[in-house]
Every structure is written in structure tokens, then in C-alpha cells.
Design a protein around this motif. Sequence first.
Motif, short mmCIF file in Angstrom:
data_model
loop_
_atom_site.label_atom_id
_atom_site.label_comp_id
_atom_site.label_asym_id
_atom_site.label_seq_id
_atom_site.Cartn_x
_atom_site.Cartn_y
_atom_site.Cartn_z
N TYR A 80 47.66 35.35 52.79
CA TYR A 80 48.01 36.77 52.18
C TYR A 80 48.33 37.66 53.27
O TYR A 80 49.45 38.27 53.13
N SER B 271 53.14 41.38 45.44
CA SER B 271 52.66 42.37 46.42
C SER B 271 51.35 42.95 46.03
O SER B 271 51.28 44.09 45.59
N GLN C 73 56.96 42.81 54.65
CA GLN C 73 57.24 44.03 55.54
C GLN C 73 58.24 43.99 56.38
O GLN C 73 58.97 44.82 56.59
N ASN D 285 52.07 39.11 53.45
CA ASN D 285 52.46 40.58 53.44
C ASN D 285 53.25 40.91 54.71
O ASN D 285 54.20 41.78 54.66
N ASN E 140 47.71 44.11 46.66
CA ASN E 140 46.81 44.97 47.43
C ASN E 140 45.43 44.75 47.47
O ASN E 140 44.67 45.55 46.82
#
Length: 607
Positions: free
Chosen positions: A404, A376, A412, A408, A378
Motif C-alpha cells: 500500500y 487512491s 505520488q 502510494n 487513504n
Amino acid sequence: MRTKKVSLVIWSAILVLASFPPVTLATEKSDKEDATTQNDGAFSSKDEVIYGNMDANGMMQDLYVVNTFRVTEPGKMIDHGDYTAIRNLSNLHEMEKKQNNTVHFQADEEEFYYQGKMENQPLPWDVSITYLLDGKEIEPNDLAGKSGSLEIQLSTSKNEEVDPVFFENYILQIAITLDPAKANNIQAPEGTEANAKNKQITFSVMPEQEEEVIVSADVTNFEMQPIEINAAPYSMSIESPDIGGMTGKMQDLAGAISEVNSGVGELSLGIDELNQGAKEISNGSSEYRSGIKELDQSSSVLVNGSSSIQDAIKKINKSVQASTGNLDLSQLQELPAGLRQVAGGLKKNAQGIDTLKENYSKAYHKLDEAIANVPSYNISEAQINKLYESNANKEVVNQLVETYRAANAAKQTYNAVKGAFGSVTDSLNQSASGTREMAANLEAMASELEKALKNMDGMDAMAQLQEGFSSLSSEYQSFHNGLLSYTDGVSKLASSYGKLDTGIQELEKGTAATSDGANELHKGTNELQEATNDLPGQIKQETDEMMEEYDNSDFEPKSFVSDQNKNVEVVQFVLQTESIKIPEPEITEAPVKEEKGIWERFLDLFR
């Protein structure tokens, strides 16, 4: 009187002749000089300066070589060169050119100079000059005095007929001089301009380069001085740069790339697990969809069978209620078997639902673990932009960013539909439980009916039978209504699950593509890490190679005139074109009466 005049004239002539030095003295001096110069001389080094005159288009017209010798021992010397004419520039001694292209001369000074003329000798560079006036090519002879927009194109290229040592080691300096009174709006983006009385534009052509230089200007009544081209060995004093700070930063970059490669490796493994889990849940979902479809399709059989049982119960109930003693029990005896048959079908459906639930739970568990293993991270857009601004491979960076973002997005999406995945298990549990409950109710009903049929005796039994069938008819109506609700729910579940299954299949395709991309990305970052592992060393090596490219300290001059000439220290080329000038008008001068010399006047005395 005349005799006296003639005698005076003869005497005067004798005095004039007597004023010249005796020939014998000159002969004695020459012999003395020859006596002192019979020994072989020696020199420490020799220079050659090649002077060339070209026409305005760059074609060679005349070529001269000025040879300079640094004499260490006066005496006879020999030089080599294919000259058509030679000239002593140091003294009045005669020089001799022999057929074997050797030049013999006497040198008695510290420096000795002589000039040799060469014909049809090519230069190391081919020079071509083109003139365009208002966009059209024009000959230089026609250009003088013209006005308009002028462009001068001068190109230099390697002459393959000449030893390449000069082309590979010499720098050309090209100078074009324009009169500001005759040329304005001068444009030469690649040249260096210098302002004095005239404007001079200078261009440099590096060794081993073929170039075309362009100068443009708006001209009026145009004239131009000669274009000058000088060539000399390239030399530049460059200190090795201090790259300590740069190599430190490059080491940091190499470390960062190594960390990125490790992170991408972990990401690739996580996405592989995600893809494997997605494959398993995709397979389980397909099986569940097939099972729910079969269940939905078998619902009509259950409903039809239940309707038949319900109709039979209703008919029997009517017959029982209407009978007073004579009752045909054959239909009643067949009823328990029909109820048990329906119950058996429901049990098989329940077992199928259990198998479907078990497979689905395994696949869902693996998918959940795979999604949880996706890092995860960011990463901000600013950090991504910095990565793009680095010297990293752009294609690899694009793959990294795409992977990437895809990872993600997949995570999600899964988190958003995770509740739906969990609710499927609950629905399957309820479906299996409800199906078993209906089967149990039908079996209990069949058992009660069989007991009732066995215990039937007399009117009391008939009364009980009438009451039981009335109750059975009522309860079976409720059961049938529940079965209809159940099959309707199964139908809706089969319909809605089709959309969910489509999403799961798309997820599996997406994770497969993401997995392939992540693997390719990991290969790219691994190659990038290997390529940048010794980045500071590579920078130092490339810097040293670049410095060696500009280091001409090991160049040994070579004679342009002949390979047989030794101890050559400097060879330079000084070339220029003819000027472009407006022809001056011819002026007719009156003949000038020449004055008579003393000898003519002396002879006039006897005429």
C-alpha cells in the motif's frame, strides 16, 4: 494350719479359672458362624485407595492398598493382588492369600475393608525431590536445623513401566506445608497459597503433563512436615460457553478479510498495469536516450559541415567581391550540392526524432493509464494498527502495508514528475520542427544559388552575384549561429535526459518489485480468506474440541492392583514423604519395677 492355708489357695485358683468362659461354647459359636457363611458372596463395586510412604527425596518406602467392597450378598469372596501381607480391617475373620495372587475372605457386612501391603510396585509417576540450600544441593537428613536460602524442587514424570491410564487421566495435587516461624519470604509463583496455622502451597499437575514445581524461602532452624501428593481422576464441571457474540464478530472479520482480499486483488491488477506501462516507457525512454545521443553525436558533423560551407561561402564571397570579370565558377557550382547534403542530414534527424516521439507517446500514454488505475485509498495509521491487532497473519499484514505504501509512493512520484514527462513530447516536437526548418532553408538557399549561377551574364550579373553572395554570407552566418544554438540545446538535452532516463529505469524496477510484492500479497490474502472463510465454524469446532479435552466423563476406572479386579469404581492415591525434623535428645529413664500379676503372686505361695 498350713494345710488349711493351702486349701484356701487352691480354692481361690479354681474360682479364678472358673471365671473364664467354657471353651466348648466358643467352639459352638464359631461353628454356627461358619455354617452361615459357606455361600459365595457378591458386591456391587470396589474402591482402591493406595497409600504410599516415601523418603524426603521421593523414593518409595512402603505401599499399602485399602480395598473397600460394597457387599450385596454376604459370603465368600475373592480379590486379586500381589500382596506380601494382608489384614482384615472389618472383622476378626481370617483371610487367606494364595500363591496365584488371589485373596480369599468372608464378608458379612454392607461394607468390607481389608489392607494389602505391596513391595517393589512402581507408581504411575516418578517423583523426585531436590533441596538446595544457598544454591548447593543438600541431603534432607542434613537439612534439619539448618538456616539459609532454601529451594525445594519437586518434579513429576511419566513412569513408562506402569499402565498409562493413570498418567493420562489423573490430576496430581501436591501440597507443601511450611511453618511461618521457620520459613519466611516464601515464593511459589505457580502455586496456590493458603494461610492457617501454617502456610500451605498447593500445585496441580494436569493429566498427561510432566511438571517441576519450585518453592523457595528463607529458613531458620529448618523443619518441615511431610509433603503430600494426592492423585484422583480428573473431572471438572464446565458449561459450554456462549460463543454467539464472538462468532458474529468473527463473521464480520471474515467479511472484512474478504473485502481486503478483493481490494488487494484490484490493487495487484492495477500495479501489474502500472508495471507494464513503466516497462514500455522505460523501453521508449531508452530508445529516446539512444536517439538523442546519436543526434548529439551527429551534431558535430552538422556543425563541421556547416563551418566548411560557411568558410567556402566566405572565400567565394571574397573572390566575387574582388573579381572584375574573370571568375572561377567551379567552386560556386559545388556549393548547392553541399547545401542540399546538409539539408538531407537534417531531414533524417527530423525523421528519427518523429519516430522517437511516437514511441515515447505510446509508452507515456500506457504509463499514465496504469498510474491512474492504482487505487487512491487513504488508510490511516489507526486503521493499520487495528489490522495489526487482529488475528490476521502478521506477515501478510506487513506485505499489505508495504505494498500500500509503495503504491502510494509510486503514484505520488509519478504525479510529481508528470510535467517533465509531458515536456519531453513538446521538446521533441520543437526539435523536429526546427530541424526541418533548417533543412528547408538550406534547400531554398541551394535553389536560389543555382538560379543565380545560371542567370549570370556580364557585369550586371557580376554585380548581382557580388550582392547575392554578400547577402548569402551574412544569412549563412545567422543560420550557422542558429545551428550552433540548436546543437548546443541538443547536447544539453542529451545530458539532462540521462538523469531523467535513470529515474525512469528506477521507477520501472520499483514497479516491478511492487508488482511482485502485490502478487505475493494477493496470494497471502487469498489464503487468509480461505482460512477464515468459515471462521465461526472453526471457532465452534475448536471450542468443542477444547471442551472434549477437559471432559473426562467417559473415563472408566481401572484397578491399580490387578487387571483381574472388576467393578472398580474409585481408585485414588494418597502419598506423603517423611518429615524433616530435628532429632530429639535421648532421655535415659530409670528402670520401672513391674508389678506381679495374679498368677505370679499365686505361684509365690508355693515357693
